[in-house]
Design an enzyme around this catalytic site. Structure first.
Site, mmCIF file in Angstrom:
data_model
loop_
_atom_site.group_PDB
_atom_site.id
_atom_site.type_symbol
_atom_site.label_atom_id
_atom_site.label_comp_id
_atom_site.label_asym_id
_atom_site.label_seq_id
_atom_site.Cartn_x
_atom_site.Cartn_y
_atom_site.Cartn_z
ATOM 1 N N ASP A 64 -1.372 5.057 -33.273
ATOM 2 C CA ASP A 64 -2.140 5.652 -34.357
ATOM 3 C C ASP A 64 -3.150 6.673 -33.827
ATOM 4 O OD1 ASP A 64 -2.821 5.353 -37.290
ATOM 5 O OD2 ASP A 64 -4.790 4.906 -36.439
ATOM 6 N N GLU A 115 6.925 -1.376 -16.790
ATOM 7 C CA GLU A 115 7.075 -2.705 -16.165
ATOM 8 C C GLU A 115 8.117 -3.530 -16.920
ATOM 9 O OE1 GLU A 115 3.181 -4.451 -16.438
ATOM 10 O OE2 GLU A 115 2.261 -2.812 -15.309
HETATM 11 C C1 NOJ Z 1 -3.247 7.273 -39.418
HETATM 12 C C2 NOJ Z 1 -2.612 6.229 -40.285
HETATM 13 O O1 NOJ Z 1 -1.281 6.563 -40.510
HETATM 14 C C3 NOJ Z 1 -3.447 6.178 -41.534
HETATM 15 O O2 NOJ Z 1 -2.836 5.411 -42.545
HETATM 16 C C4 NOJ Z 1 -4.815 5.651 -41.178
HETATM 17 O O3 NOJ Z 1 -5.646 5.683 -42.312
HETATM 18 C C5 NOJ Z 1 -5.448 6.505 -40.074
HETATM 19 N N1 NOJ Z 1 -4.543 6.805 -39.021
HETATM 20 C C6 NOJ Z 1 -6.632 5.791 -39.479
HETATM 21 O O4 NOJ Z 1 -6.207 4.718 -38.708
#
Ligand code: NOJ
Length: 538
Positions: free
Chosen positions: A198, A249
């Site tokens: 993310d 790993e």
């Molecule tokens: C990207 C994610 O896809 C989204 O849903 C989220 O709100 C933001 N990152 C923050 O984590």
């Protein structure tokens, strides 16, 4: 092809109106039947759910709303039995404010090791009453919040690029790096096949946190303003090199970057040989339904990834954007990436959207590389564009005072059976976001086995993609097939023709139709907003 499961909205087994892991496990055959290679699951960790689970309070456990670690193990085992790989979502840019680290940081004093895991700073102004800089949150409003110190007085400020409940970690701190290596190993040991990372472009902030006065979304125009100090800093790459060593790993695991980065050459840096394996191609996602634009983004994406020897990726929908079956019907004069649609906004033509959506997917699934499909798009689901404001849950809606609809419209629980409670999503009929009536006609049981349905179209595209090896190999443009509004390319024996123009396009002689995204006209021509896959007639 990788299929994104949004756990809250996939299948609810216990009737609380929120999807869960046993619900997913029970429906995995749908993915196997569709021809999926891997499932990516949005976060299922312990979370107060201020951002639907992207606010993680414990990276090593499952939120009770989704189930238990034993449920996660069962899901992975069943997926593997069905020949599906499992990619989990890792959220390293920020934790929840309910994470033990952040609670400890609040209880500690400025300058303490507890605070050093996050980005705490003194405020500006005589009494520190001004935020340390002008950064804005992606969800609207300031990116800084002032805390009350243990002494009860206003104290330092902490950075949160997203919601106030999502404090950013300080990735210059070795303790943070170690912790995430350990979290990676925790899940790799449990047998997951990889991670979707993310906000992979956000972990490192520019030295000194220089001011940035502009509102910014996840993807900023770097051309106009220069690179924002919170995104795509060169320092992120060393983090992923270290992660890659951890993954290596283990046998055959993958890292996928969620990096809203442009141009494609910058994005390609995330998938160099010693970093991640794939990165989402959001420039492709935001490309409009315009032939020249499509040709350009396909060419530049392929050449940028080829330069670093990585596969190109393609994506049209996910849980953060208006579903492409709706987005592609919006006027070209609007934003490239609208942030939700409200009941009071002009309503898009869903018939046009679905026709274009199917045609766009038939282009995407013919391209070389890895394709990502978001749950429900195989049913032709539209965005929920008439959701009542009082049902909304996305922090974007609240942090913008209700002016921006946000992402709830693409997160609605998906329909499985037309005549079951909540269209088969939940045995109790509950659904954490309301389902529009139009979902009835898109229920999986209405489409399965029905020729011409979106579900059967996806199955057929995926079957042919696998059989003909379309995920690998070269793409060769064909220029002389009906004018500028036609996107045509060859993938080995297969000729793909997408008609984005107003006039029907005759089938080239000596070809036979393998597949079409919609009906041909009476004269067997390719009508507007339709894609065909052709093969030599003999
Ligand atoms: C990207 C994610 O896809 C989204 O849903 C989220 O709100 C933001 N990152 C923050 O984590």
């Amino acid at each position: 092809m990788i299929y994104q499961i949004y756990p809250r909205s996939f299948a609810d087994s216990d009737g609380d109106g929120i999807g869960d892991l046993p619900g997913i496990t029970a429906r995995l055959e749908h993915l196997a039947d569709l021809g999926v290679d891997a499932a990516w699951l949005s976060p299922f960790y312990v979370s107060p759910m201020a951002d639907a689970g992207y606010d993680v309070a414990d990276y090593r456990d499952i939120d009770p709303v989704f189930g238990t670690l034993a449920d996660a193990d069962a899901l992975v085992a069943e997926a593997h039995r069905l020949g599906l790989r499992v990619i989990v979502d890792l959220v390293p840019n920020h934790t929840s404010d309910q994470h033990v680290w952040f609670k400890a940081a609040l209880a500690a004093t400025p300058g303490s090791p507890e605070r050093a895991r996050y980005i705490f700073r003194e405020g500006k102004g005589e009494h520190g009453e001004e935020p340390p800089n002008h950064w804005r949150s992606v969800f609207g409003g300031p990116a800084w919040t002032r805390v009350t110190g243990p002494d009860g007085l206003p104290g330092q400020w902490y950075l949160h690029l997203f919601d106030v409940t999502q404090p950013d970690l300080d990735w210059t701190n070795p303790e943070v790096r170690e912790e995430f290596h350990d979290v990676l190993r925790f899940w790799l040991h449990r047998g997951v096949d990889g991670f979707r990372v993310d906000v992979a472009h956000g972990l490192v902030k520019a030295e000194g946190l220089p001011d940035w006065d502009y509102d910014h979304g996840l993807l900023d125009s770097t051309e106009k303003l220069g690179r924002p100090p919170m995104w795509d800093q060169d320092g992120v790459h060393e983090i992923y090199r270290a992660w890659r060593k951890v993954l290596d790993e283990y046998d055959d695991r993958v890292l996928v970057a969620e990096a809203w980065v442009e141009p494609p050459e910058r994005l390609a840096k995330y998938v160099r040989h010693d970093e991640m394996h794939q990165a989402f191609n959001f420039e492709y996602l935001t490309t409009r339904w315009v032939a020249a634009d499509l040709r350009e983004v396909i060419t530049s994406s392929i050449s940028a990834t080829a330069a670093v020897g990585a596969p190109t990726t393609w994506v049209l929908s996910n849980h953060d954007v208006v579903r492409h079956t709706t987005r592609l019907a919006l006027p070209l004069s609007g934003p490239k990436r609208p942030n939700g649609i409200k009941a009071t906004d002009p309503q898009p033509d869903q018939v046009l959207g679905l026709r274009r959506g199917r045609a766009a997917t038939a282009v995407m699934l013919a391209l070389p590389g890895s394709a990502y499909v978001y749950q429900g798009e195989e049913l032709g689901l539209p965005e929920h564009t008439t959701m009542p404001d009082d049902a909304r849950q996305d922090p974007t809606f609240f942090r913008t005072g209700g002016t921006v609809a946000g992402r709830d419209g693409c997160r609605v629980p998906i329909p499985w059976e037309r005549n079951a409670p909540a269209y088969g999503f939940s045995p109790s009929g509950r659904s954490w976001l309301p389902q529009p009536e139009s979902f009835a006609g898109h229920a999986a049981d209405q489409e399965r086995g029905v020729p011409g349905s979106t579900l059967e179209l996806y199955r057929e595209m995926l079957r042919l993609r696998r059989e003909l090896g379309l995920g690998l190999g070269e793409l060769e443009w064909v220029d002389d097939l009906g004018g500028d509004d036609v996107v045509a390319f060859r993938r080995g024996e297969v000729l793909v023709v997408a008609n984005l123009g107003g006039e029907p396009v005759p089938l080239p002689s000596g070809t036979r139709v393998l597949l079409t995204s919609g009906p041909l006209d009476e004269q067997d021509r390719v009508p507007t907003d339709t894609t065909v896959w052709l093969t030599p007639a003999s």
